[in-house]
Design a protein around this motif. Structure first.
Motif, mmCIF file in Angstrom:
data_model
loop_
_atom_site.group_PDB
_atom_site.id
_atom_site.type_symbol
_atom_site.label_atom_id
_atom_site.label_comp_id
_atom_site.label_asym_id
_atom_site.label_seq_id
_atom_site.Cartn_x
_atom_site.Cartn_y
_atom_site.Cartn_z
ATOM 1 N N THR A 10 -6.864 -6.740 1.057
ATOM 2 C CA THR A 10 -6.257 -5.489 0.608
ATOM 3 C C THR A 10 -4.873 -5.748 0.006
ATOM 4 O O THR A 10 -4.207 -6.733 0.341
ATOM 5 N N TYR A 11 -4.459 -4.827 -0.860
ATOM 6 C CA TYR A 11 -3.138 -4.923 -1.466
ATOM 7 C C TYR A 11 -2.040 -4.883 -0.409
ATOM 8 O O TYR A 11 -1.114 -5.700 -0.416
ATOM 9 N N ARG A 12 -2.137 -3.952 0.552
ATOM 10 C CA ARG A 12 -1.105 -3.794 1.559
ATOM 11 C C ARG A 12 -0.953 -5.052 2.404
ATOM 12 O O ARG A 12 0.167 -5.495 2.704
ATOM 13 N N ARG A 71 0.618 -7.791 0.159
ATOM 14 C CA ARG A 71 1.999 -7.446 -0.143
ATOM 15 C C ARG A 71 2.885 -7.692 1.073
ATOM 16 O O ARG A 71 4.028 -8.151 0.939
ATOM 17 N N ASN A 74 -1.297 -7.771 -6.525
ATOM 18 C CA ASN A 74 -1.538 -6.868 -7.657
ATOM 19 C C ASN A 74 -2.988 -6.916 -8.117
ATOM 20 O O ASN A 74 -3.529 -5.903 -8.586
ATOM 21 N N LYS A 131 -4.714 -4.738 -5.805
ATOM 22 C CA LYS A 131 -4.352 -3.349 -6.117
ATOM 23 C C LYS A 131 -5.176 -2.815 -7.285
ATOM 24 O O LYS A 131 -5.614 -1.660 -7.275
ATOM 25 N N SER A 132 -5.403 -3.654 -8.287
ATOM 26 C CA SER A 132 -6.187 -3.213 -9.449
ATOM 27 C C SER A 132 -7.628 -2.918 -9.049
ATOM 28 O O SER A 132 -8.244 -1.988 -9.587
ATOM 29 N N GLU A 184 -8.580 -1.891 -6.030
ATOM 30 C CA GLU A 184 -8.546 -0.674 -5.210
ATOM 31 C C GLU A 184 -8.359 0.584 -6.050
ATOM 32 O O GLU A 184 -8.943 1.634 -5.747
ATOM 33 N N LYS A 185 -7.559 0.507 -7.110
ATOM 34 C CA LYS A 185 -7.320 1.678 -7.960
ATOM 35 C C LYS A 185 -8.600 2.138 -8.652
ATOM 36 O O LYS A 185 -8.767 3.319 -8.943
#
Length: 318
Positions: free
Chosen positions: A179-181, A184, A211, A214-215, A217-218
Motif C-alpha cells: 500500500t501507498y501508506r 510512505r 507513488n 498510489k497510482s 490505488e487511485k
C-alpha cells in the motif's frame, strides 16, 4: 525434489500463470535458475543481467535489416528467461526482497522505453505505409502515447490485480500486495545514518515505489473500499469466510487471462512480428488500440466484482 516438483514450487499459482509461461518460459527459466543457484548467485544479479540483455535487444530493434531483428528477438527472449529465472530463484531459495521485486518489474519498463525510442528513430525518416509522407515527429508521438498511456498503466494494473488475486488465494504471506501508506511510512522513517549513496538510493526507491502504489490505488476505488473493510473486520485473507473468498476468486479468475495478455507475452509476440516484417509501427498502434480495449474491460470488470462483493458481504444492510 524432482524437476517437475521444483517447477511447481516456482510458480506463483496456477491461476496467475499463463499457458506459454507454464509450458515454455518457466521450464527454461528453471533450468537457468538451477544453474545460477549452483554458483550462489543472488536473484537480483540475474535481474540486472536480464535488464542489460533487454536494453541491447531494444537497441537492435532500431535497425531495419532482418539480421539485427532476429538477434533482437533472441536477446529479448533471453531477457525474458532471465526475468522468469530471478523470480523462480527467489521463490525456491527464499531470497525474496522488495528491491528485487520492484527492480524486476521496473526492468520491463526500461527495456520497452529503449524499444519505443529505437522504433521511433528507425521510422522517423521513413514514409508512412502507402503514402509519401514521412513519419517525422508523428512516430515519436505514437510511441509516447503507447508507452505512457498504454504500456505503463496496463502493466502496473495487471500486476496489481495478480497480487490482489494472490492475496485472496493465499493471504499476505503468498502475495506482494503493498500500500501507498505503508511504503510512505517506510520512506519517512528511513535511517539518517550510513553512506550518503545508500541513503539516496533508498530514499529514491521508496519515494517512487510509494507513488507507484498510489497510482494503482487511485485507479481502483471499489477495491480500496472492499480491501480496507476486509482488513478492518478480518485482518488477513486467511480469516475471510470461505464463501466470500471463493466468490471473489471465481470472479477474479477469468480476469487473470487479461493480466497475462497485458504484461509481456502478447505485446512481445506483436513486437517480434511487426519488426521482423519491417512494419514496427504496428506495435505501438496495437498497444494503443487493442491492449487499451482489454485494459478498459479488465478494469471495469474488476471494479464491478469488488462492488458486488462489498454489497453482498459488507454493506450496512448485511
Amino acid at each position: 525434489m524432482s524437476f517437475k516438483e521444483m517447477l511447481r514450487v516456482s510458480f506463483k499459482s496456477d491461476d496467475t500463470e499463463e499457458w506459454l509461461d507454464v509450458h515454455f518460459t518457466r521450464p527454461i527459466g528453471l533450468v537457468f535458475a538451477l544453474a545460477w543457484m549452483r554458483f550462489s548467485v543472488h536473484p537480483t544479479v540475474v535481474t540486472v543481467v536480464s535488464i542489460f540483455l533487454g536494453i541491447v535487444a531494444g537497441v537492435m530493434f532500431g535497425y531495419p535489416d532482418l539480421g539485427h531483428n532476429i538477434a533482437a528477438v533472441l536477446l529479448m527472449m533471453l531477457s525474458n528467461f532471465g526475468d522468469s529465472t530471478d523470480g523462480q530463484m527467489a521463490r525456491l531459495t527464499g531470497k525474496k526482497t522488495l528491491v528485487g521485486r520492484v527492480l524486476d518489474g521496473f526492468s520491463g519498463d526500461i527495456c520497452f522505453f529503449v524499444i519505443y525510442c529505437a522504433i521511433a528513430i528507425r521510422l522517423q525518416d521513413q514514409c508512412m505505409p502507402y503514402t509519401d509522407i514521412r513519419w517525422g515527429l508523428g512516430i515519436w508521438a505514437l510511441c509516447v502515447i503507447a508507452g505512457i498511456f498504454g504500456h505503463s498503466p496496463q502493466a502496473s494494473l495487471a500486476d496489481y490485480y495478480r497480487q490482489i488475486h494472490l492475496w485472496f488465494l493465499k493471504g499476505k504471506s503468498g502475495s506482494e500486495l503493498d500500500t501507498y501508506r505503508q511504503q510512505r511510512d517506510i520512506y519517512e522513517h528511513l535511517p539518517k545514518e550510513g553512506p550518503w549513496y545508500a541513503r539516496l538510493f533508498y530514499k529514491l526507491f521508496y519515494y517512487n515505489y510509494a507513488n507507484y502504489c498510489k497510482s494503482q490505488e487511485k485507479r481502483t476505488p471499489e477495491f480500496q473500499r472492499l480491501y480496507h473493510n476486509l482488513l478492518e473486520r478480518y485482518g488477513d485473507a486467511e480469516n475471510l469466510p470461505s464463501d466470500l473468498r471463493e466468490n471473489f476468486l471465481s470472479g477474479s479468475r477469468p480476469l487473470m487471462k487479461y493480466t497475462n495478455l497485458l504484461t509481456f507475452n502478447t505485446r512481445a509476440i506483436c513486437l517480434y512480428i511487426a519488426c521482423l516484417i519491417n512494419q514496427p509501427w504496428i506495435f505501438p498502434l496495437f498497444e494503443i488500440v487493442v491492449l487499451s480495449c482489454l485494459y478498459v474491460h479488465m478494469h471495469k470488470s474488476h471494479e464491478t466484482l469488488c462492488k458486488n462483493i462489498f454489497t453482498k458481504y459488507l454493506s450496512p444492510a448485511q
